[in-house]
Design a protein around this motif. Structure first.
Motif, PDB file in Angstrom:
ATOM      1  N   UNK A 107       0.835  -1.203   0.000  1.00  0.00           N
ATOM      2  CA  UNK A 107       0.000   0.000   0.000  1.00  0.00           C
ATOM      3  C   UNK A 107       0.861   1.240   0.000  1.00  0.00           C
ATOM      4  N   UNK A 108       0.230   2.362   0.331  1.00  0.00           N
ATOM      5  CA  UNK A 108       0.945   3.630   0.298  1.00  0.00           C
ATOM      6  C   UNK A 108       1.888   3.761   1.499  1.00  0.00           C
ATOM      7  N   UNK A 109       1.492   3.149   2.618  1.00  0.00           N
ATOM      8  CA  UNK A 109       2.276   3.341   3.847  1.00  0.00           C
ATOM      9  C   UNK A 109       2.929   2.065   4.361  1.00  0.00           C
ATOM     10  N   UNK A 110       2.419   0.917   3.890  1.00  0.00           N
ATOM     11  CA  UNK A 110       2.919  -0.336   4.458  1.00  0.00           C
ATOM     12  C   UNK A 110       2.992  -1.429   3.398  1.00  0.00           C
ATOM     13  N   UNK A 111       3.870  -2.417   3.715  1.00  0.00           N
ATOM     14  CA  UNK A 111       3.847  -3.659   2.939  1.00  0.00           C
ATOM     15  C   UNK A 111       3.304  -4.722   3.870  1.00  0.00           C
ATOM     16  N   UNK A 112       2.448  -5.597   3.342  1.00  0.00           N
ATOM     17  CA  UNK A 112       1.862  -6.653   4.161  1.00  0.00           C
ATOM     18  C   UNK A 112       2.385  -7.989   3.649  1.00  0.00           C
ATOM     19  N   UNK A 113       2.954  -8.785   4.562  1.00  0.00           N
ATOM     20  CA  UNK A 113       3.541 -10.076   4.177  1.00  0.00           C
ATOM     21  C   UNK A 113       2.811 -11.235   4.828  1.00  0.00           C
ATOM     22  N   UNK A 114       2.728 -12.319   4.081  1.00  0.00           N
ATOM     23  CA  UNK A 114       2.278 -13.597   4.606  1.00  0.00           C
ATOM     24  C   UNK A 114       3.396 -14.137   5.518  1.00  0.00           C
ATOM     25  N   UNK A 115       3.030 -14.943   6.525  1.00  0.00           N
ATOM     26  CA  UNK A 115       4.056 -15.546   7.395  1.00  0.00           C
ATOM     27  C   UNK A 115       3.893 -17.065   7.379  1.00  0.00           C
ATOM     28  N   UNK A 116       4.728 -17.765   8.178  1.00  0.00           N
ATOM     29  CA  UNK A 116       4.615 -19.232   8.271  1.00  0.00           C
ATOM     30  C   UNK A 116       3.246 -19.620   8.815  1.00  0.00           C
ATOM     31  N   UNK A 117       2.632 -18.694   9.582  1.00  0.00           N
ATOM     32  CA  UNK A 117       1.337 -18.978  10.192  1.00  0.00           C
ATOM     33  C   UNK A 117       0.249 -18.242   9.389  1.00  0.00           C
ATOM     34  N   UNK A 118      -0.686 -19.000   8.766  1.00  0.00           N
ATOM     35  CA  UNK A 118      -1.671 -18.329   7.904  1.00  0.00           C
ATOM     36  C   UNK A 118      -2.603 -17.351   8.635  1.00  0.00           C
TER      37      UNK A 118
END
Ligand code: ATP
Ligand code: MG
Length: 324
Positions: free
Chosen positions: A10-21
């Motif tokens: 997004x404009x302010x953040x990156x969102x990542x998947x983790x080992x835990x869904x």
């Protein structure tokens, strides 16, 4: 917990998947945007401040019984959150009239709004996040009626908690935006961020703007204002901090005469330990400290070594940090 895959930038953040869904990692970026991203800039260190400030507010709310997506602070720019299905609404709470409210309704700026106003906006950048009524939300199914009620109730509670907390630190909470998300069971949580990017903070006495309005209106000192908010809440609130132990080793540089080492060597020899060829004696210093993140703790310990603990003309050092 590791970042596995970028889900959204997004404009302010990156969102990542983790080992835990059920969990996601938020990376707060240094970019600043306003007016639906028509105005853009990058400020080094801004992501760290919004991450730390947001974590502090979310943790505070959580401690006061408000369900939020916050799990824990990972480091200066990252936090772990519950991965939720975001309700496509931005909910704004206003304690004082300013900004788009004054523009839209032609009302005076700075009016106290008692009780506070709660407004819903549709999260849709292409449409410029338009204001919607509860009837629009119901008619088009943006959220269910119980969820709308719950969001309003949570918004007012959040407003009470944050307004009091900030007032005690000389800050007026003028308005703020919240996003909400649902887990698989349909439970609702405060999501996204709470920071000077998403709130208006005015200094109580000077009315100085300590938020993104400094960027919107070209008032200058944007980063300094964010820094000031962090300073005021970090000085008071260590709830987000963890405790660390630093194990510091200080030893003489190679080539520097080690008289203590020589004395120990000769004593060892006189006791019959003839196999010992060399002895260097150093110092072991153990320090416990609180810090919002491991990175912060490491940089503080480094400063302590350079300011006091180590004589850099003749000594070298190394340290390990462990979270207690
Ligand atoms: N707990 C969560 N789980 C999943 N997504 C989330 C969660 N909290 C917030 N989000 C979403 O993650 C994104 C965060 O990125 P950012 O704030 O940079 O987006 P943005 O550019 O403001 O765009 P948007 O218009 O989607 O908010 C947002 O889309 C936000 O709605
Ligand atoms: Mg956003």
């Amino acid at each position: 917990m590791n970042k596995i895959k970028l889900i959204y930038e997004g404009k302010a953040k990156k969102v990542y998947e983790t080992d835990d869904p059920s969990l996601a990692i938020f990376e707060y970026k240094d970019s600043l945007t306003a007016f639906n991203a028509q105005k853009k800039d990058t400020m080094q260190g801004k992501g760290r401040l919004t991450n730390l400030i947001s974590a502090t507010f979310l943790k505070l709310l959580q401690d006061k019984g408000i369900p939020t997506h916050f799990v824990k602070l990972l480091d200066d720019n990252h936090q772990l959150v519950k991965r939720l299905k975001i309700i496509p609404l931005e909910v704004v709470v206003r304690n004082t009239s300013t900004g788009s409210l004054c523009k839209r309704l032609g009302v005076e700026e700075g009016l106290d709004l008692v009780p506070p106003l709660v407004e819903f906006y549709l999260k849709n950048d292409e449409l410029g996040d338009p204001l919607v009524t509860e009837d629009h939300i119901r008619a088009f199914g943006f959220a269910s009626k119980p969820h709308v009620e719950k969001m309003k109730e949570l918004c007012l509670k959040v407003n009470e908690i944050l307004s009091k907390y900030l007032f005690e630190r000389g800050i007026k909470l003028v308005d703020f935006k919240l996003e909400f998300g649902m887990d698989d069971e349909g439970n609702i949580f405060v999501a996204d961020e709470i920071s000077p990017d998403t709130c208006r903070f005015w200094d109580l006495t000077s009315k100085e703007r300590l938020d993104k309005d400094r960027f919107r209106k070209d008032l200058g000192n944007v980063l300094e204002a964010y820094e000031e908010i962090w300073r005021r809440i970090a000085d008071w609130d260590k709830s987000c901090s963890a405790e660390y132990r630093a194990n510091i080793l200080v030893y003489l540089k190679e080539g520097v005469l080690d008289t203590q080492g020589k004395a120990v060597l000769s004593s060892l020899h006189s006791l019959g330990y003839d196999e010992v060829k060399n002895v260097r004696v150093g110092k072991y210093i153990k320090i416990t400290l609180t810090s919002p993140s491991q990175e912060d703790a490491a940089s503080r310990v480094k400063e302590m070594c350079e300011d006091l603990l180590v004589n850099d003309l003749i000594e070298e050092y190394s340290f390990e940090l462990e979270e207690i």
